[in-house]
Design an enzyme around this catalytic site. Structure first.
Site, PDB file in Angstrom:
ATOM      1  N   CYS A 253       0.853  -1.196   0.000  1.00 42.79           N
ATOM      2  CA  CYS A 253       0.000   0.000   0.000  1.00 42.79           C
ATOM      3  C   CYS A 253       0.882   1.237   0.000  1.00 42.79           C
ATOM      4  CB  CYS A 253      -0.850   0.067   1.266  1.00 42.79           C
ATOM      5  SG  CYS A 253      -2.054  -1.236   1.397  1.00 42.79           S
ATOM      6  N   ILE A 254       0.431   2.265  -0.677  1.00 45.75           N
ATOM      7  CA  ILE A 254       1.163   3.531  -0.682  1.00 45.75           C
ATOM      8  C   ILE A 254       0.174   4.655  -0.402  1.00 45.75           C
ATOM      9  CG2 ILE A 254       0.960   3.648  -3.214  1.00 45.75           C
ATOM     10  CD1 ILE A 254       3.526   5.306  -3.250  1.00 45.75           C
TER      11      ILE A 254
ATOM     12  N   THR B 112       0.129   9.092   0.340  1.00 47.13           N
ATOM     13  CA  THR B 112       0.599  10.414   0.735  1.00 47.13           C
ATOM     14  C   THR B 112      -0.586  11.056   1.441  1.00 47.13           C
ATOM     15  OG1 THR B 112       1.979  10.584  -1.238  1.00 47.13           O
ATOM     16  CG2 THR B 112       1.524  12.629  -0.069  1.00 47.13           C
TER      17      THR B 112
ATOM     18  N   GLN C 169      -0.248  15.923  -0.725  1.00 42.58           N
ATOM     19  CA  GLN C 169      -0.341  15.356  -2.077  1.00 42.58           C
ATOM     20  C   GLN C 169       0.007  16.376  -3.163  1.00 42.58           C
ATOM     21  OE1 GLN C 169      -4.177  13.428  -2.473  1.00 42.58           O
ATOM     22  NE2 GLN C 169      -3.657  11.866  -0.959  1.00 42.58           N
ATOM     23  N   ARG C 170       0.346  15.852  -4.331  1.00 43.45           N
ATOM     24  CA  ARG C 170       0.708  16.632  -5.531  1.00 43.45           C
ATOM     25  C   ARG C 170       1.950  17.492  -5.310  1.00 43.45           C
ATOM     26  NH1 ARG C 170      -3.245  16.844  -9.629  1.00 43.45           N
ATOM     27  NH2 ARG C 170      -1.483  17.082 -11.003  1.00 43.45           N
ATOM     28  N   LYS C 171       2.845  17.047  -4.429  1.00 46.63           N
ATOM     29  CA  LYS C 171       4.103  17.773  -4.221  1.00 46.63           C
ATOM     30  C   LYS C 171       5.300  16.904  -4.595  1.00 46.63           C
ATOM     31  CE  LYS C 171       2.284  20.077  -0.066  1.00 46.63           C
ATOM     32  NZ  LYS C 171       2.117  21.471  -0.334  1.00 46.63           N
ATOM     33  N   GLY C 172       5.036  15.730  -5.165  1.00 50.82           N
ATOM     34  CA  GLY C 172       6.134  14.859  -5.596  1.00 50.82           C
ATOM     35  C   GLY C 172       6.501  13.770  -4.593  1.00 50.82           C
ATOM     36  N   TYR C 173       5.810  13.711  -3.435  1.00 53.88           N
ATOM     37  CA  TYR C 173       6.159  12.695  -2.440  1.00 53.88           C
ATOM     38  C   TYR C 173       5.772  11.286  -2.907  1.00 53.88           C
ATOM     39  CZ  TYR C 173       7.091  16.424   0.912  1.00 53.88           C
ATOM     40  OH  TYR C 173       7.603  17.517   1.543  1.00 53.88           O
TER      41      TYR C 173
ATOM     42  N   LYS D 133       5.818  10.134  -5.960  1.00 62.26           N
ATOM     43  CA  LYS D 133       6.864   9.673  -6.885  1.00 62.26           C
ATOM     44  C   LYS D 133       8.111   9.283  -6.102  1.00 62.26           C
ATOM     45  CE  LYS D 133       5.182  12.933 -10.210  1.00 62.26           C
ATOM     46  NZ  LYS D 133       5.303  14.361 -10.490  1.00 62.26           N
TER      47      LYS D 133
ATOM     48  N   GLU E  50       1.382  -4.135  -5.525  1.00 66.22           N
ATOM     49  CA  GLU E  50       0.257  -5.053  -5.357  1.00 66.22           C
ATOM     50  C   GLU E  50      -0.967  -4.487  -6.080  1.00 66.22           C
ATOM     51  OE1 GLU E  50      -0.195  -6.667  -1.272  1.00 66.22           O
ATOM     52  OE2 GLU E  50      -2.310  -6.291  -1.634  1.00 66.22           O
TER      53      GLU E  50
HETATM   54  N1  ACO Z   1      -5.381  14.520 -10.091  1.00 67.32           N
HETATM   55  C1  ACO Z   1      -4.665  14.307 -11.239  1.00 67.32           C
HETATM   56  N2  ACO Z   1      -3.455  13.705 -11.272  1.00 67.32           N
HETATM   57  C2  ACO Z   1      -2.956  13.261 -10.097  1.00 67.32           C
HETATM   58  C3  ACO Z   1      -3.641  13.453  -8.859  1.00 67.32           C
HETATM   59  C4  ACO Z   1      -4.901  14.098  -8.897  1.00 67.32           C
HETATM   60  N3  ACO Z   1      -5.628  14.320  -7.779  1.00 67.32           N
HETATM   61  N4  ACO Z   1      -2.884  12.933  -7.871  1.00 67.32           N
HETATM   62  C5  ACO Z   1      -1.766  12.432  -8.448  1.00 67.32           C
HETATM   63  N5  ACO Z   1      -1.821  12.630  -9.801  1.00 67.32           N
HETATM   64  C6  ACO Z   1      -0.831  12.178 -10.813  1.00 67.32           C
HETATM   65  C7  ACO Z   1      -0.108  13.343 -11.423  1.00 67.32           C
HETATM   66  O1  ACO Z   1       0.377  12.943 -12.680  1.00 67.32           O
HETATM   67  C8  ACO Z   1       1.030  13.522 -10.440  1.00 67.32           C
HETATM   68  O2  ACO Z   1       2.126  14.161 -11.022  1.00 67.32           O
HETATM   69  P1  ACO Z   1       2.132  15.778 -11.205  1.00 67.32           P
HETATM   70  O3  ACO Z   1       1.717  16.376  -9.888  1.00 67.32           O
HETATM   71  O4  ACO Z   1       3.541  16.064 -11.579  1.00 67.32           O
HETATM   72  O5  ACO Z   1       1.151  16.044 -12.301  1.00 67.32           O
HETATM   73  C9  ACO Z   1       1.394  12.076 -10.127  1.00 67.32           C
HETATM   74  O6  ACO Z   1       0.150  11.367 -10.161  1.00 67.32           O
HETATM   75  C10 ACO Z   1       2.018  11.832  -8.759  1.00 67.32           C
HETATM   76  O7  ACO Z   1       2.127  12.975  -8.033  1.00 67.32           O
HETATM   77  P2  ACO Z   1       2.885  13.004  -6.648  1.00 67.32           P
HETATM   78  O8  ACO Z   1       2.801  14.369  -6.112  1.00 67.32           O
HETATM   79  O9  ACO Z   1       4.254  12.415  -6.751  1.00 67.32           O
HETATM   80  O10 ACO Z   1       2.013  11.956  -5.798  1.00 67.32           O
HETATM   81  P3  ACO Z   1       1.226  12.181  -4.450  1.00 67.32           P
HETATM   82  O11 ACO Z   1       2.197  12.556  -3.359  1.00 67.32           O
HETATM   83  O12 ACO Z   1       0.063  13.028  -4.650  1.00 67.32           O
HETATM   84  O13 ACO Z   1       0.810  10.657  -4.156  1.00 67.32           O
HETATM   85  C11 ACO Z   1      -0.662   8.830  -4.267  1.00 67.32           C
HETATM   86  C12 ACO Z   1       0.184   9.809  -5.083  1.00 67.32           C
HETATM   87  C13 ACO Z   1       0.229   8.104  -3.254  1.00 67.32           C
HETATM   88  C14 ACO Z   1      -1.269   7.784  -5.189  1.00 67.32           C
HETATM   89  C15 ACO Z   1      -1.763   9.674  -3.527  1.00 67.32           C
HETATM   90  O14 ACO Z   1      -2.637  10.176  -4.488  1.00 67.32           O
HETATM   91  C16 ACO Z   1      -2.540   8.905  -2.491  1.00 67.32           C
HETATM   92  O15 ACO Z   1      -2.071   8.685  -1.385  1.00 67.32           O
HETATM   93  N6  ACO Z   1      -3.786   8.509  -2.839  1.00 67.32           N
HETATM   94  C17 ACO Z   1      -4.673   7.829  -1.889  1.00 67.32           C
HETATM   95  C18 ACO Z   1      -4.230   6.414  -1.648  1.00 67.32           C
HETATM   96  C19 ACO Z   1      -4.042   5.637  -2.937  1.00 67.32           C
HETATM   97  O16 ACO Z   1      -4.881   5.667  -3.818  1.00 67.32           O
HETATM   98  N7  ACO Z   1      -2.893   4.901  -3.015  1.00 67.32           N
HETATM   99  C20 ACO Z   1      -2.600   4.033  -4.121  1.00 67.32           C
HETATM  100  C21 ACO Z   1      -3.345   2.756  -3.969  1.00 67.32           C
HETATM  101  S1  ACO Z   1      -2.697   1.471  -4.980  1.00 67.32           S
HETATM  102  C22 ACO Z   1      -1.551   0.683  -3.974  1.00 67.32           C
HETATM  103  O17 ACO Z   1      -1.459   1.004  -2.824  1.00 67.32           O
HETATM  104  C23 ACO Z   1      -0.663  -0.355  -4.553  1.00 67.32           C
END
Ligand code: ACO
Ligand code: ZN
Length: 448
Positions: free
Chosen positions: A314-315, A317, A322-326, A328, A348
């Site tokens: 599970c992952i 942020t 969120q949306r700050k690169g954490y 990635k 997974e």
């Molecule tokens: N709308 C559109 N694009 C998005 C969004 C959004 N709300 N959130 C992320 N993205 C895309 C974008 O392309 C983004 O890159 P950009 O900001 O340069 O455009 C990219 O994904 C990742 O952005 P990050 O800032 O690095 O990621 P973030 O810190 O927001 O974390 C994560 C991504 C972990 C998936 C987060 O959205 C989260 O925690 N979501 C809830 C839990 C979840 O769904 N986890 C994944 C389940 S699957 C598993 O666990 C195996």
């Protein structure tokens, strides 16, 4: 790129209606009450028909669970919803209910309680047969998904039957905790999380940001903060670069922390199991550090031994970060660990919508960067060895980008620099870099 949470395009399966009061003047309920479809009213008959409309509307109330209707969202536009649950308002009359609705075009995290006045009763559709619909959903589930649900709620059963699945859906359909307080933030939750029954009556929970213990009242948290001596997650700090730190927490050594983290994370993860058996997992906690301590930003979990070569379970942020690169950063980190283990890895399944977006972006950037720099032919196996990305994920990424062809029994990768640049640009920013020289870690080994 716009947020996928924000419905920006009303033409996309939804329609924008005038405010309800105008709709009363322009729509007429079917006088004979055959199918309730609105037709234009003539001015002459309007007063009489208004009464009929009122009557028809009153006869619909309260709306049944399963009803499909248009609902005014916070963008002030109408979107199709399905009524998931209803409850009587504390001081309302007989018809004064609130409705828990699911916006059918959007993710379940937007589900919410709405008032009757937000619903456009002229758009009410016939109630669907819930039983048939549930059956179809259950058939669409993979065996893996069934196993995961099984592990959470019906321990001891090999397979999940339709009745248990319905029970699970019934059990998780309405968010239980609406908000949490964690460190500096008050955070609106996204999904149901199965907190112990004594927390059933809480809309808000207060978390200690360091040990993740949760409490019902703010005063309890304040008292706890005076006693709690943690200023960072338990476990070993395995990475520090500038103000960013990663801690590795063994679920077996820190059971309560692992369980608290799972309860917290489930509030933002829909299709993930709450693993009570945290012994089998390692948790990697990403923190921003300052003079008050190390504040959790996000985390990922990883099975100590995965038969399916999962390198991440599970992952998350936390929403304020969120949306700050954490995200990635966490994904890149999980692959750096796989490289140190000399293994390939994959996340997974199932991936959430946001998980898929983040992974697609990561895979695209990493693979296309290599293709751009590499001279001559390169195979998928070589790409996999260099990146620790599983061959299947490389194949699907390149196929999605239409960069691969199957010729004479072989996959051939297209590496036209202009095409690669176009895709790289679309994949967006790389995010925060993992500085591998700052990672001090050895792969997990069972002790004793
Ligand atoms: N709308 C559109 N694009 C998005 C969004 C959004 N709300 N959130 C992320 N993205 C895309 C974008 O392309 C983004 O890159 P950009 O900001 O340069 O455009 C990219 O994904 C990742 O952005 P990050 O800032 O690095 O990621 P973030 O810190 O927001 O974390 C994560 C991504 C972990 C998936 C987060 O959205 C989260 O925690 N979501 C809830 C839990 C979840 O769904 N986890 C994944 C389940 S699957 C598993 O666990 C195996
Ligand atoms: Zn604490």
């Amino acid at each position: 790129m716009g947020s996928i949470d924000t419905p920006k395009n009303p033409e996309n399966g939804s329609r924008t209606l005038p405010p309800a009061t105008d709709a009363y003047a322009t729509y007429d309920g079917d006088k004979n009450g055959i199918d309730g479809m609105p037709t234009r009213a003539t001015e002459m008959t309007l007063p009489v028909e208004s009464e009929a409309i009122k009557k028809r509307r009153a006869s619909m109330l309260p709306l049944e669970v399963g009803t499909r209707v248009l609902c005014r969202w916070r963008d002030c536009k109408y979107h199709p919803v399905k009524v998931i649950e209803r409850r009587k308002m504390p001081f309302g009359g007989s018809n004064e209910y609130e409705y828990y609705v699911h916006y059918t075009e959007f993710n379940r995290r937007l589900d919410e309680w709405v008032k009757l006045e937000q619903l456009d009763l002229d758009s009410v559709e016939t109630v669907v047969d819930e039983k048939v619909e549930d059956k179809v959903t259950s058939l669409k589930m993979t065996r893996h998904q069934k196993r995961k649900i099984d592990e959470t709620h019906v321990e001891g059963h090999e397979e999940l039957d339709a009745a248990s699945l319905r029970e699970h859906e019934e059990f998780t359909k309405v968010k239980n905790i609406a908000t949490i307080e964690l460190g500096r933030y008050e955070i609106e939750t996204w999904y149901f999380s199965p907190f112990p029954p004594e927390y059933n009556d809480c809309l808000r929970l207060y978390f200690c940001e360091f040990c993740l213990n949760f409490m019902k009242r703010k005063e309890q948290l304040q008292r706890h903060m005076k006693k709690c001596d943690l200023k960072h997650p338990p476990g070993d700090e395995i990475y520090r670069s500038g103000t960013l730190s990663m801690f590795e927490v063994d679920g077996k050594k820190n059971k309560v922390y692992g369980q608290n983290l799972c309860y917290l994370a489930k509030l933002f993860l829909d299709h993930k199991t709450l693993y009570y058996d945290v012994d089998l997992f390692l948790f990697y906690i990403l923190c921003e550090c300052d003079d008050r301590g190390c504040h959790m930003v996000g985390y990922f979990s990883k099975e100590k031994h995965s038969e399916e070569s999962y390198n991440l379970a599970c992952i998350l942020t936390l929403p304020p970060y969120q949306r700050k690169g954490y995200g990635k950063f966490l994904i890149a980190f999980s692959y750096e660990l796989s490289k140190k283990e000399s293994k390939v890895g994959t996340p997974e399944r199932p991936l959430s919508d946001l998980g898929l977006l983040s992974y697609r972006g990561y895979w695209t950037r990493v693979l296309l960067d290599i293709l751009k720099r590499h001279k001559g032919n390169i195979s998928i196996k070589e790409l996999s060895d260099m990146t620790a990305i599983k061959a299947e994920d490389i194949l699907t990424t390149l196929q999605t980008l239409e960069l691969i062809q199957y010729r004479k029994g072989q996959h051939v990768i297209c590496a036209d620099p202009k095409v690669l640049d176009r895709h790289l640009k679309a994949a967006g920013r790389g995010g925060l870099e993992v500085d591998v020289s700052k990672l001090i870690w050895t792969p997990y080994k069972e002790q004793g």
